[in-house]
Design a protein around this motif. Structure first.
Motif, mmCIF file in Angstrom:
data_model
loop_
_atom_site.group_PDB
_atom_site.id
_atom_site.type_symbol
_atom_site.label_atom_id
_atom_site.label_comp_id
_atom_site.label_asym_id
_atom_site.label_seq_id
_atom_site.Cartn_x
_atom_site.Cartn_y
_atom_site.Cartn_z
ATOM 1 N N GLU A 26 0.976 -1.172 0.133
ATOM 2 C CA GLU A 26 -0.088 -0.164 -0.047
ATOM 3 C C GLU A 26 0.839 1.314 0.053
ATOM 4 O OE1 GLU A 26 -3.712 0.103 2.468
ATOM 5 O OE2 GLU A 26 -3.112 -2.139 3.271
ATOM 6 N N ALA A 27 0.691 1.796 -0.975
ATOM 7 C CA ALA A 27 1.597 3.213 -1.053
ATOM 8 C C ALA A 27 1.344 4.317 -0.331
ATOM 9 C CB ALA A 27 1.285 3.767 -2.623
ATOM 10 N N ILE B 210 4.854 5.944 6.674
ATOM 11 C CA ILE B 210 6.052 5.583 7.402
ATOM 12 C C ILE B 210 7.211 6.451 7.153
ATOM 13 C CG2 ILE B 210 7.611 3.834 7.616
ATOM 14 C CD1 ILE B 210 5.680 1.503 7.146
ATOM 15 N N ARG B 211 7.202 6.841 5.984
ATOM 16 C CA ARG B 211 8.358 7.774 5.677
ATOM 17 C C ARG B 211 8.104 9.210 6.479
ATOM 18 N NH1 ARG B 211 12.200 8.165 1.470
ATOM 19 N NH2 ARG B 211 12.395 6.589 0.269
ATOM 20 N N VAL C 222 16.877 6.010 4.502
ATOM 21 C CA VAL C 222 15.861 5.323 3.706
ATOM 22 C C VAL C 222 16.263 4.992 2.416
ATOM 23 C CG1 VAL C 222 13.520 4.971 2.888
ATOM 24 C CG2 VAL C 222 13.835 6.343 5.080
ATOM 25 N N VAL C 223 16.711 3.785 2.009
ATOM 26 C CA VAL C 223 17.622 3.292 0.826
ATOM 27 C C VAL C 223 16.514 3.067 -0.125
ATOM 28 C CG1 VAL C 223 19.537 3.018 1.736
ATOM 29 C CG2 VAL C 223 18.019 1.075 1.663
ATOM 30 N N GLY C 224 15.126 2.850 0.173
ATOM 31 C CA GLY C 224 14.494 2.431 -0.986
ATOM 32 C C GLY C 224 12.930 1.784 -0.330
ATOM 33 N N GLU C 225 11.952 1.649 -1.398
ATOM 34 C CA GLU C 225 10.624 1.282 -1.003
ATOM 35 C C GLU C 225 10.318 -0.125 -2.161
ATOM 36 O OE1 GLU C 225 7.765 4.116 -0.988
ATOM 37 O OE2 GLU C 225 8.951 5.603 0.055
ATOM 38 N N ALA C 226 9.442 -0.721 -1.611
ATOM 39 C CA ALA C 226 9.028 -2.116 -2.442
ATOM 40 C C ALA C 226 7.634 -2.266 -2.115
ATOM 41 C CB ALA C 226 9.860 -3.206 -2.140
ATOM 42 N N ILE D 211 14.459 -3.645 8.024
ATOM 43 C CA ILE D 211 13.555 -3.680 6.945
ATOM 44 C C ILE D 211 12.154 -3.697 7.631
ATOM 45 C CG2 ILE D 211 12.297 -5.262 5.149
ATOM 46 C CD1 ILE D 211 14.934 -6.560 4.517
ATOM 47 N N LEU D 212 11.280 -2.716 7.047
ATOM 48 C CA LEU D 212 10.073 -2.628 7.640
ATOM 49 C C LEU D 212 9.091 -3.294 6.625
ATOM 50 C CD1 LEU D 212 9.848 1.114 8.783
ATOM 51 C CD2 LEU D 212 9.920 -0.985 10.217
ATOM 52 N N LEU D 213 8.305 -4.600 7.061
ATOM 53 C CA LEU D 213 8.015 -5.531 6.144
ATOM 54 C C LEU D 213 6.565 -5.793 6.414
ATOM 55 C CD1 LEU D 213 8.702 -7.549 3.645
ATOM 56 C CD2 LEU D 213 9.411 -9.014 5.551
ATOM 57 N N ASP D 214 5.571 -5.702 5.358
ATOM 58 C CA ASP D 214 4.238 -6.070 5.457
ATOM 59 C C ASP D 214 4.392 -7.472 5.356
ATOM 60 O OD1 ASP D 214 1.635 -6.250 5.360
ATOM 61 O OD2 ASP D 214 1.228 -5.381 3.209
ATOM 62 N N ILE D 215 3.488 -8.124 5.741
ATOM 63 C CA ILE D 215 3.584 -9.760 6.107
ATOM 64 C C ILE D 215 2.728 -10.168 4.926
ATOM 65 C CG2 ILE D 215 1.451 -10.114 7.263
ATOM 66 C CD1 ILE D 215 3.157 -11.909 8.987
#
Length: 403
Positions: free
Chosen positions: A10-11, A17-18, A30-34, A52-56
């Motif tokens: 989700e953008a 978060i940013r 912050v080196v990147g988003e995916a 890494i902040l990671l959506d499950i």
């Protein structure tokens, strides 16, 4: 700076978060988003984030699959899962994969800051430990030669238990197989007094000799070297080719004489019982060298000539005597007095010893062995072998002579 990556499909959540944290205050970039799992894996491999902040739940590759792949590739990072209340079953699996923490959706700023702060604290501890280990390893590498010398000195001159020897060898990265060779070299000071006094001290000379030995040994893979308190230089190395190995000593001696202008005593031995045999061989060889060093100069020079030319079937007492302008009868008598063996007995024993080395290679025929050690007649070689060893070459090669 620490590096952080955000992975969520989700953008809106990624933007939130940013903006939620002043990342520079945490020394974070912050080196990147995916937006999906496959993109997150590729980005993680490229940027190597610390956190890494990671959506499950993400398309293509979910959070659990991504964590598994990251762990398999030895990616060391703090993984903080972002999860909903209805995803607790996934969370249980994530915890088993040793994630650092998890945050419930909707993401609360204070919870996020708290998790990030704790992750940074843990990362600093990891870095401190890593820096300390790097320092320890660097110190170890810088001092490994001193440590090895101290250990070998204790091993060869003391009564160190076998288990302790094995453990120390492993710690000092010294790998000893069963089939190894040992060389021991002693500089003949009384033949080199002028050279020693003008150019060399013992430490520098030992260093130069070891370098020459390593150059000649080449593919024989030196394992370690050691200079004892009497300045005897010992080198232990792997043996692959038994025939080539028997001529190594002669090659080393010639090269030392050519480049350093030193006469030396060199003894070599093959050891088939690895660690157990090295200490015994070292003491035995040093005794042989010390006995040779006490010989009268003409006898010592004659013996060195014999050892360098044993393979010539034209070698005789007269040939050796001629090299030193000596009377053959006188040379014969003094060799017997000094060594306890006649010229012919000394030569025969040396040839048979060399033959035994060569016979370790089963592809070399007996008649070829005979020729290699100076016998043009196989029958005469077999007769000489049996006289020295008590059995024939064929019986020895069959195993009767192995004790």
């Amino acid at each position: 700076m620490f590096k952080l990556m955000i992975a969520d499909d989700e953008a809106r959540i990624r933007r939130g978060i940013r903006k939620a944290v002043a990342w520079e205050q945490f020394e974070i970039e912050v080196v990147g988003e995916a937006e999906d799992g496959e993109m997150a894996l590729s980005l993680a491999q490229k940027t190597c984030p610390d956190i890494i902040l990671l959506d499950i739940c993400m398309p293509f590759l979910n959070g659990l699959e991504l964590i598994t792949k990251l762990k398999a590739s030895d990616k060391e990072c703090m993984i903080i899962i972002i999860t909903g209340h209805d995803e607790f079953e996934y969370m249980q699996q994530a915890i088993k994969l040793k994630i650092f923490d998890y945050i419930l959706k909707p993401v609360n700023k204070e919870s996020l800051k708290d998790a990030i702060a704790r992750a940074i604290e843990e990362l600093k501890k990891v870095r401190d430990r890593r820096n300390y280990l790097d320092w320890v390893n660097k110190q170890f590498d810088n001092n490994i030669n001193t440590l090895r010398h101290s250990f070998v000195n204790s091993w060869l001159s003391g009564n160190m238990p076998f288990e302790a020897v094995v453990n120390e060898l492993k710690f000092l990265r010294i790998n000893i197989d069963n089939n190894v060779g040992i060389l021991i070299i002693k500089v003949l000071d009384r033949f080199n007094t002028e050279v020693v006094s003008k150019k060399w001290d013992n430490r520098l000379l030992s260093f130069a000799i070891i370098n020459i030995c390593y150059e000649v040994l080449g593919d024989f893979e030196p394992i370690f070297n050691y200079v004892d308190n009497e300045d005897n230089i010992m080198i232990v190395f792997n043996i692959d080719n038994p025939y080539e190995w028997i001529n190594i000593g002669t090659s080393i001696e010639e090269k030392i004489l050519k480049h350093l202008k030193f006469n030396i005593l060199l003894e070599q031995r093959r050891i088939s019982n690895g660690i157990v045999g090295i200490k015994q061989a070292y003491k035995s060889i040093v005794n042989v060298i010390n006995e040779k060093a006490m010989l009268k100069p003409v006898v010592l020079l004659a013996i060195k000539y014999i050892e360098g030319n044993y393979f010539s079937n034209d070698l005789s007492l007269e040939v050796v005597a001629e090299q030193f302008n000596a009377n053959p009868s006188y040379l014969s008598r003094i060799i017997k007095q000094e060594t306890g063996s006649s010229f012919i007995d000394y030569l025969t024993n040396l040839r048979i010893k060399k033959a035994i080395f060569i016979m370790d290679d089963p592809t070399i025929k007996i008649y070829q062995v005979a020729e290699m050690v100076g016998y043009s007649n196989q029958h005469y070689f077999c007769k000489a072998f049996k006289k020295v060893m008590g059995i024939s070459p064929t019986e020895y090669r069959g195993g009767s002579g192995i004790g």
